[in-house]
Structure formats: structure tokens, C-alpha cells
Write a protein that holds these residues in place. Structure first.
Motif, PDB file in Angstrom:
ATOM      1  N   THR A 110       0.824  -1.210   0.000  1.00 46.69           N
ATOM      2  CA  THR A 110       0.000   0.000   0.000  1.00 46.69           C
ATOM      3  C   THR A 110       0.856   1.257   0.000  1.00 46.69           C
ATOM      4  O   THR A 110       1.843   1.357   0.705  1.00 46.69           O
ATOM      5  N   GLY A 125       5.263   2.269  -0.291  1.00 41.04           N
ATOM      6  CA  GLY A 125       4.829   1.005  -0.868  1.00 41.04           C
ATOM      7  C   GLY A 125       5.917   0.395  -1.728  1.00 41.04           C
ATOM      8  O   GLY A 125       7.059   0.850  -1.739  1.00 41.04           O
ATOM      9  N   THR A 144      -3.376  -2.552  -6.922  1.00 36.49           N
ATOM     10  CA  THR A 144      -3.727  -1.475  -7.854  1.00 36.49           C
ATOM     11  C   THR A 144      -2.722  -1.446  -8.998  1.00 36.49           C
ATOM     12  O   THR A 144      -1.517  -1.550  -8.781  1.00 36.49           O
ATOM     13  N   GLY A 204       0.542   5.481   0.515  1.00 35.17           N
ATOM     14  CA  GLY A 204      -0.342   6.499   1.061  1.00 35.17           C
ATOM     15  C   GLY A 204       0.418   7.436   1.974  1.00 35.17           C
ATOM     16  O   GLY A 204       1.632   7.302   2.154  1.00 35.17           O
ATOM     17  N   ARG A 227      -3.941   7.576  -1.783  1.00 37.02           N
ATOM     18  CA  ARG A 227      -3.718   6.238  -1.216  1.00 37.02           C
ATOM     19  C   ARG A 227      -4.063   5.201  -2.283  1.00 37.02           C
ATOM     20  O   ARG A 227      -5.107   5.282  -2.927  1.00 37.02           O
ATOM     21  N   MET A 228      -3.180   4.239  -2.465  1.00 37.11           N
ATOM     22  CA  MET A 228      -3.400   3.153  -3.414  1.00 37.11           C
ATOM     23  C   MET A 228      -3.133   1.845  -2.690  1.00 37.11           C
ATOM     24  O   MET A 228      -2.104   1.669  -2.048  1.00 37.11           O
ATOM     25  N   GLU A 229      -4.079   0.944  -2.789  1.00 41.88           N
ATOM     26  CA  GLU A 229      -3.996  -0.338  -2.089  1.00 41.88           C
ATOM     27  C   GLU A 229      -3.206  -1.355  -2.897  1.00 41.88           C
ATOM     28  O   GLU A 229      -3.059  -1.238  -4.120  1.00 41.88           O
ATOM     29  N   ARG A 230      -2.765  -2.374  -2.213  1.00 46.04           N
ATOM     30  CA  ARG A 230      -2.077  -3.494  -2.846  1.00 46.04           C
ATOM     31  C   ARG A 230      -2.959  -4.040  -3.967  1.00 46.04           C
ATOM     32  O   ARG A 230      -4.171  -4.165  -3.807  1.00 46.04           O
TER      33      ARG A 230
END
Length: 59
Positions: A4, A11, A39, A6, A34-37
Motif C-alpha cells: 500500500t 509502498g 492497484t 499512502g 492512497r493506493m492499495e495493494r
């Protein structure tokens, strides 16, 4: 993304390079984003030796 990204987080992304894949530390190109795993991202800036700034890839 394999980790992640953010505010306050560093990350990791896997980038295809020279026929293989290499891990890079990743920061959000836009502050506060924020970008999650998992993406899919676009690398918008590279800073040697292993840091990239990324934005979410849509479309």
C-alpha cells in the motif's frame, strides 16, 4: 502494487525492466493519495537508484 502507498507509507511496485521484473520503493505522485495493494499503477517519475512515484492507472 505489492504494498500500500499512502500518506506516511512507502509502498512497493514490481516494474518490468529488461525482460524481467524488479522491485522499487513507491510513493504517491499526488500528495495524500492512497493506493492499495493490487492497484495497477503508472510510473510518473523515477529517482535512482530504486524509487518511483506512481499514479493509479485507469482505463
Amino acid at each position: 502494487m505489492t504494498g500500500t502507498v499512502g500518506p506516511g507509507l512507502v509502498g512497493e511496485v514490481m516494474v518490468r525492466v529488461r525482460g524481467g521484473a524488479e522491485a522499487f520503493l513507491a510513493y504517491a505522485a499526488e500528495p495524500g493519495e492512497r493506493m492499495e495493494r493490487g492497484t495497477v499503477v503508472l510510473v510518473v517519475e523515477y529517482q535512482p537508484p530504486r524509487t518511483v512515484y506512481v499514479a493509479a492507472a485507469y482505463g
